[in-house]
Design a protein around this motif. Structure first.
Motif, PDB file in Angstrom:
ATOM      1  N   UNK A 181       0.848  -1.194   0.000  1.00  0.00           N
ATOM      2  CA  UNK A 181       0.000   0.000   0.000  1.00  0.00           C
ATOM      3  C   UNK A 181       0.883   1.243   0.000  1.00  0.00           C
ATOM      4  N   UNK A 182       0.666   2.072  -1.019  1.00  0.00           N
ATOM      5  CA  UNK A 182       1.369   3.348  -1.176  1.00  0.00           C
ATOM      6  C   UNK A 182       0.404   4.476  -0.813  1.00  0.00           C
ATOM      7  N   UNK A 183       0.912   5.475  -0.076  1.00  0.00           N
ATOM      8  CA  UNK A 183       0.045   6.554   0.416  1.00  0.00           C
ATOM      9  C   UNK A 183       0.766   7.882   0.275  1.00  0.00           C
ATOM     10  N   UNK A 184       0.180   8.781  -0.521  1.00  0.00           N
ATOM     11  CA  UNK A 184       0.696  10.138  -0.648  1.00  0.00           C
ATOM     12  C   UNK A 184      -0.149  11.031   0.247  1.00  0.00           C
ATOM     13  N   UNK A 185       0.471  11.667   1.235  1.00  0.00           N
ATOM     14  CA  UNK A 185      -0.278  12.457   2.211  1.00  0.00           C
ATOM     15  C   UNK A 185      -1.117  13.533   1.526  1.00  0.00           C
ATOM     16  N   UNK A 186      -0.546  14.255   0.578  1.00  0.00           N
ATOM     17  CA  UNK A 186      -1.312  15.196  -0.259  1.00  0.00           C
ATOM     18  C   UNK A 186      -2.239  16.074   0.574  1.00  0.00           C
ATOM     19  N   UNK A 187      -1.691  16.721   1.563  1.00  0.00           N
ATOM     20  CA  UNK A 187      -2.481  17.542   2.483  1.00  0.00           C
ATOM     21  C   UNK A 187      -3.069  18.749   1.767  1.00  0.00           C
ATOM     22  N   UNK A 188      -4.395  18.895   1.856  1.00  0.00           N
ATOM     23  CA  UNK A 188      -5.102  20.030   1.294  1.00  0.00           C
ATOM     24  C   UNK A 188      -5.782  20.783   2.429  1.00  0.00           C
ATOM     25  N   UNK A 189      -5.345  21.990   2.669  1.00  0.00           N
ATOM     26  CA  UNK A 189      -5.824  22.752   3.822  1.00  0.00           C
ATOM     27  C   UNK A 189      -7.341  22.850   3.812  1.00  0.00           C
ATOM     28  N   UNK A 190      -7.924  23.187   2.669  1.00  0.00           N
ATOM     29  CA  UNK A 190      -9.360  23.396   2.600  1.00  0.00           C
ATOM     30  C   UNK A 190     -10.169  22.161   2.949  1.00  0.00           C
ATOM     31  N   UNK A 191      -9.662  20.979   2.629  1.00  0.00           N
ATOM     32  CA  UNK A 191     -10.402  19.751   2.890  1.00  0.00           C
ATOM     33  C   UNK A 191     -10.383  19.353   4.359  1.00  0.00           C
ATOM     34  N   UNK A 192      -9.402  19.857   5.116  1.00  0.00           N
ATOM     35  CA  UNK A 192      -9.237  19.426   6.491  1.00  0.00           C
ATOM     36  C   UNK A 192      -9.618  20.494   7.510  1.00  0.00           C
ATOM     37  N   UNK A 193     -10.310  21.548   7.057  1.00  0.00           N
ATOM     38  CA  UNK A 193     -10.692  22.612   7.994  1.00  0.00           C
ATOM     39  C   UNK A 193     -11.598  22.106   9.107  1.00  0.00           C
ATOM     40  N   UNK A 194     -12.478  21.179   8.789  1.00  0.00           N
ATOM     41  CA  UNK A 194     -13.431  20.672   9.778  1.00  0.00           C
ATOM     42  C   UNK A 194     -13.064  19.285  10.287  1.00  0.00           C
ATOM     43  N   UNK A 195     -11.853  18.842   9.981  1.00  0.00           N
ATOM     44  CA  UNK A 195     -11.392  17.533  10.436  1.00  0.00           C
ATOM     45  C   UNK A 195      -9.987  17.668  10.971  1.00  0.00           C
ATOM     46  N   UNK A 196      -9.596  16.755  11.803  1.00  0.00           N
ATOM     47  CA  UNK A 196      -8.245  16.805  12.342  1.00  0.00           C
ATOM     48  C   UNK A 196      -7.268  16.154  11.374  1.00  0.00           C
ATOM     49  N   UNK A 197      -6.214  16.884  10.954  1.00  0.00           N
ATOM     50  CA  UNK A 197      -5.215  16.258  10.078  1.00  0.00           C
ATOM     51  C   UNK A 197      -4.428  15.151  10.762  1.00  0.00           C
ATOM     52  N   UNK A 198      -4.620  14.997  12.083  1.00  0.00           N
ATOM     53  CA  UNK A 198      -3.993  13.854  12.757  1.00  0.00           C
ATOM     54  C   UNK A 198      -4.495  12.536  12.177  1.00  0.00           C
ATOM     55  N   UNK A 199      -5.698  12.547  11.597  1.00  0.00           N
ATOM     56  CA  UNK A 199      -6.210  11.345  10.937  1.00  0.00           C
ATOM     57  C   UNK A 199      -5.289  10.902   9.814  1.00  0.00           C
ATOM     58  N   UNK A 200      -4.704  11.879   9.120  1.00  0.00           N
ATOM     59  CA  UNK A 200      -3.792  11.563   8.023  1.00  0.00           C
ATOM     60  C   UNK A 200      -2.578  10.799   8.532  1.00  0.00           C
ATOM     61  N   UNK A 201      -2.034  11.246   9.652  1.00  0.00           N
ATOM     62  CA  UNK A 201      -0.868  10.556  10.211  1.00  0.00           C
ATOM     63  C   UNK A 201      -1.224   9.121  10.583  1.00  0.00           C
ATOM     64  N   UNK A 202      -2.403   8.935  11.159  1.00  0.00           N
ATOM     65  CA  UNK A 202      -2.826   7.587  11.528  1.00  0.00           C
ATOM     66  C   UNK A 202      -2.952   6.670  10.328  1.00  0.00           C
ATOM     67  N   UNK A 203      -3.482   7.192   9.227  1.00  0.00           N
ATOM     68  CA  UNK A 203      -3.596   6.390   8.008  1.00  0.00           C
ATOM     69  C   UNK A 203      -2.224   6.095   7.411  1.00  0.00           C
TER      70      UNK A 203
END
Length: 370
Positions: A181-203
């Motif tokens: 499994x390959x995962x590109x974090x690809x953080x988009x500020x607008x998509x995570x305004x109402x969610x915690x980006x800590x979820x990204x680290x967990x994934x």
């Protein structure tokens, strides 16, 4: 009683499955604010779709899985990806939800403000309630997503909806038959305004290969530098930290298992290339495709990083939505250059179609692999 002969499991017929959102992208016909641009050219955008197209163009068997509307824009997305050689047989059409669209100006960065010295970019998305946002474990079968040698995901998909988050969690969970499994974090500020980006680290911690930019890691998690990022993401077998003009560094697990000490990592770096940038769009997706392409061919990690840089350079030196990758032999020759020749490379528009490029001596000796 007939004799039963045991057979080995059939190898996957797909190299890489890319799962995520694809949208119709409208690119301005001239520079300027969206308010001032009189017309737009239509294309296809979406991180995972970009990776699938780049891999297919590079000669790999790539499949894209996603959902689009049963509308004209959905027709365009499916036809455009198929024209690149991508397998679209698992794409779902939603009769009730539309295909997402977005409009952008010439620049686009995952983490960008006008104050950071970079050209300001406008990107306007119309994706809320789209067919892609309805993806869920109930609609996307795990065996379909796990049907390749590699499954490529990004941090965009889990931000689209609760169903998309559940889907990505399920696909990154350990289990019999799970591919790399390959995962590109690809953080988009607008998509995570109402969610915690800590979820990204967990994934990311559940995956085998992870791509993340230093600017993304700082913006999302407040982490600075590759060592700090690796300490926060110790599980992936390979963590690739992208440093912009500084190049990229891979942290490669030294021993077996997924919970080893990160201090035992092998650290491999590759400087970035000098590139005459035409448009800074899609370079991150292209880098991931180049790295995965080289990995599928069994090349060493430093060479994978260099192929990532070369594929990114192809994206940076065109204003098209998807870049033409260099011929494999041409890319292999450049990736094998010694450190001095690599550092002297300067790539501009058209370089992928005119090897050898920029007077590089094809007899330059190789630098030994790490």
């Amino acid at each position: 009683m007939p004799t039963v002969t045991a057979t080995a499991p059939r190898p996957p017929d797909t190299d890489v499955v890319c799962l995520g959102e694809a949208m119709v992208a409208f690119r301005p016909s001239r520079p300027g604010r969206l308010a001032d641009v009189p017309s737009f050219e239509r294309g296809v955008g979406g991180a995972e779709a970009n990776v699938a197209c780049a891999l297919a163009a590079a000669g790999h068997r790539a499949r894209w899985i996603g959902r689009v509307g049963a509308d004209g824009f959905g027709d365009h997305v499916v036809a455009a990806l198929a024209a690149y050689g991508v397998d679209v047989s698992a794409v779902q059409r939603d009769p009730r939800r539309p295909t997402g669209v977005y409009f952008r100006t010439a620049g686009e960065r995952a983490v960008s403000t006008a104050a950071d010295g970079q050209p300001f970019a406008e990107v306007v998305y119309h994706r809320t309630g789209s067919a892609a946002s309805a993806m869920s474990p109930e609609l996307i079968a795990r065996e379909t997503a796990w049907s390749g040698r590699v499954l490529h995901l990004t941090g965009i998909t889990p931000a689209l909806s609760a169903g998309c988050l559940a889907l990505v969690r399920g696909l990154t969970a350990a289990g019999p038959g799970r591919p790399l499994v390959s995962f590109d974090v690809n953080y988009r500020v607008g998509l995570w305004r109402d969610r915690s980006p800590a979820l990204l680290a967990g994934l990311a911690r559940r995956c085998d290969i992870v791509f993340v930019g230093e600017d993304e890691a700082e913006a999302a998690w407040g982490l600075r530098g590759g060592a700090a990022i690796r300490a926060a993401l110790p599980e992936p077998d390979i963590l690739v930290v992208k440093q912009g003009a500084g190049g990229a560094t891979a942290y490669v697990r030294g021993g077996p298992g997924r919970t080893g000490d990160a201090s035992a990592d092998r650290v491999v770096s590759a400087p970035a290339l000098t590139v005459d940038v035409v448009a800074p769009v899609g370079a991150g997706d292209a880098f991931a495709a180049g790295f995965l392409s080289a990995g599928l061919r069994g090349l060493d990690v430093r060479t994978r990083l260099r192929h990532g840089h070369l594929m990114a350079a192809a994206a940076l030196t065109t204003d098209a939505d998807l870049a033409r990758p260099p011929e494999r032999a041409h890319a292999d020759r450049l990736a094998a250059l010694d450190a001095g020749a690599w550092g002297r490379l300067r790539l501009g528009p058209g370089w992928t179609g005119h090897p050898p490029y920029d007077g590089v001596d094809e007899n330059t000796p190789e630098e030994p692999a790490p």
